[in-house]
Write a protein that holds these residues in place. Structure first.
Motif, mmCIF file in Angstrom:
data_model
loop_
_atom_site.group_PDB
_atom_site.id
_atom_site.type_symbol
_atom_site.label_atom_id
_atom_site.label_comp_id
_atom_site.label_asym_id
_atom_site.label_seq_id
_atom_site.Cartn_x
_atom_site.Cartn_y
_atom_site.Cartn_z
ATOM 1 N N ARG A 23 0.813 -1.217 0.000
ATOM 2 C CA ARG A 23 0.000 0.000 0.000
ATOM 3 C C ARG A 23 0.847 1.268 0.000
ATOM 4 N N LEU A 24 2.175 1.144 -0.032
ATOM 5 C CA LEU A 24 3.069 2.308 0.049
ATOM 6 C C LEU A 24 2.813 3.330 -1.059
ATOM 7 N N GLY A 29 0.909 8.748 -2.309
ATOM 8 C CA GLY A 29 0.029 9.620 -3.089
ATOM 9 C C GLY A 29 -0.879 10.447 -2.202
ATOM 10 N N GLN A 30 -1.440 9.825 -1.162
ATOM 11 C CA GLN A 30 -2.296 10.553 -0.232
ATOM 12 C C GLN A 30 -1.501 11.624 0.520
ATOM 13 N N ALA A 31 -0.270 11.289 0.916
ATOM 14 C CA ALA A 31 0.567 12.261 1.614
ATOM 15 C C ALA A 31 0.889 13.447 0.704
ATOM 16 N N LEU A 35 -0.191 17.328 1.396
ATOM 17 C CA LEU A 35 0.798 18.396 1.416
ATOM 18 C C LEU A 35 0.418 19.513 0.443
ATOM 19 N N ARG A 36 -0.072 19.141 -0.731
ATOM 20 C CA ARG A 36 -0.507 20.125 -1.722
ATOM 21 C C ARG A 36 -1.673 20.957 -1.188
#
Length: 118
Positions: A23-24, A29-31, A35-36
């Motif tokens: 799931r990395l 991608g979620q992180a 951040l964006r």
């Protein structure tokens, strides 16, 4: 950044692989999206603050609120009206701020104190 060396970074990457496994990529991608979004919110808040302050604060920067930046900008910048004393081209660093018209205080000597002044 954050004082993390190459060894610590490698341990963090291995730890992330063990914990998140396959799931990395999804977690990364979620992180990145989070951040964006945080950056967009910060930029929006900055622009709202600058709009609210009006045109006289058009050069205002949020970093100016940091005490170190404020002191550096307003007290330590070169000012045309102030010329510090110089000897041999260097600013006197050893000039004490408690020097009086009568002379300097000796090391350990206490400045004059008026008991009736308070």
């Amino acid at each position: 950044m954050f004082d993390v060396g190459l060894g610590e970074m490698a341990v963090l990457v291995v730890l992330a692989l063990v914990i998140f496994g396959d799931r990395l990529p999804q977690v990364a991608g979620q992180a990145g999206r989070m951040l964006r979004q945080v950056r967009q919110m910060a930029n929006s808040a900055r622009s709202d603050l600058q709009e609210g302050l009006g045109p006289e604060f058009k050069d205002f920067d949020i970093a100016d609120l940091n005490p170190k930046t404020f002191v550096r900008k307003h007290l330590l910048e070169d000012d045309d009206t102030y010329t510090p004393p110089r000897a041999n081209g260097k600013i006197f660093d050893d000039e004490p701020s408690y020097a009086t018209a009568a002379g300097r205080l000796d090391h350990g000597e206490r400045p004059p104190f008026d008991n009736e002044a308070t």
